[in-house]
Design an enzyme around this catalytic site. Structure first.
Site, mmCIF file in Angstrom:
data_model
loop_
_atom_site.group_PDB
_atom_site.id
_atom_site.type_symbol
_atom_site.label_atom_id
_atom_site.label_comp_id
_atom_site.label_asym_id
_atom_site.label_seq_id
_atom_site.Cartn_x
_atom_site.Cartn_y
_atom_site.Cartn_z
ATOM 1 N N HIS A 243 0.835 -1.208 0.000
ATOM 2 C CA HIS A 243 0.000 0.000 0.000
ATOM 3 C C HIS A 243 0.870 1.259 0.000
ATOM 4 O O HIS A 243 0.612 2.207 -0.733
ATOM 5 C CB HIS A 243 -0.947 0.011 1.203
ATOM 6 C CG HIS A 243 -2.205 -0.751 0.973
ATOM 7 N ND1 HIS A 243 -2.234 -2.127 0.950
ATOM 8 C CD2 HIS A 243 -3.471 -0.329 0.759
ATOM 9 C CE1 HIS A 243 -3.477 -2.519 0.733
ATOM 10 N NE2 HIS A 243 -4.246 -1.445 0.611
ATOM 11 N N LYS B 13 -9.337 -8.862 8.161
ATOM 12 C CA LYS B 13 -9.961 -9.279 9.415
ATOM 13 C C LYS B 13 -10.040 -8.068 10.346
ATOM 14 O O LYS B 13 -9.233 -7.154 10.257
ATOM 15 C CB LYS B 13 -9.218 -10.435 10.069
ATOM 16 C CG LYS B 13 -7.836 -10.083 10.591
ATOM 17 C CD LYS B 13 -7.176 -11.265 11.268
ATOM 18 C CE LYS B 13 -5.802 -10.832 11.786
ATOM 19 N NZ LYS B 13 -5.056 -11.920 12.355
#
Length: 185
Positions: A40, A105
């Site tokens: 990212h 998650k």
């Protein structure tokens, strides 16, 4: 919470995204991309330099995973999700470029939930610790960028019936808050 299972295929269009509701189980078949923290950060550097990204984000799903190396006879090793909130600071830029879904998650920040609503996106959750089971739905895994990052490089995965749950839908509904209301805490 919903019990129906919806089959979806990326790239996602707005109609599909809007049809998904928090608590719904999905089976994803098609191409998804992997990216964790380091990837990212690299994508943000490319965006700042106005350079092309390793893949077109429009309608795509990014899975927050660093797949482990495959054992003989396997496509990929364990491929369990990492904590979603670690990518929260990157989300507005990615949504502006057309990203429609993420898989990870744990909870997202209220800022990201607001961005999901604003950009008509969706966030899916998966169970940590289920990496070996998840890996069985991956039919192909190809590294496409940032090889030097090892397991955190960007991969293109072909998945079949990859199971996930809609945690945050395009209206900002939050499965985690609904579960707490239903089951108490």
């Amino acid at each position: 919470m919903m019990n129906d299972v919806v089959k979806i295929r990326p790239p996602l269009d707005e109609k599909t995204v809007r049809s998904l509701k928090a608590g719904q189980r999905v089976l994803i078949t098609g191409t998804i991309y992997t990216a964790r923290d380091a990837a990212h950060k690299r994508m943000m550097e490319l965006i700042k330099k106005n350079e092309p990204l390793p893949f077109d984000l429009k309608g795509q799903i990014i899975y927050y995973v660093g797949p482990t190396p495959a054992k003989p006879g396997q496509v990929v090793g364990s491929a369990g999700p990492t904590t979603s909130s670690r990518m929260d600071s990157y989300m507005e830029t990615l949504y502006k470029l057309g990203l429609k879904g993420t898989i990870g998650k744990g909870n997202r920040s209220q800022e990201v939930i607001d961005l999901i609503r604003k950009y008509k996106a969706v966030h899916f959750s998966n169970i940590g610790g289920a990496g070996a089971l998840i890996a069985k739905t991956i039919r192909k895994c190809e590294m496409i960028a940032f090889e030097d990052l090892g397991t955190e490089a960007i991969h293109r995965m072909e998945v079949e019936n990859f199971s996930a749950i809609v945690a945050y839908d395009s209206e900002g509904n939050d499965l985690y808050k609904e579960a707490i209301k239903q089951y108490g805490r």
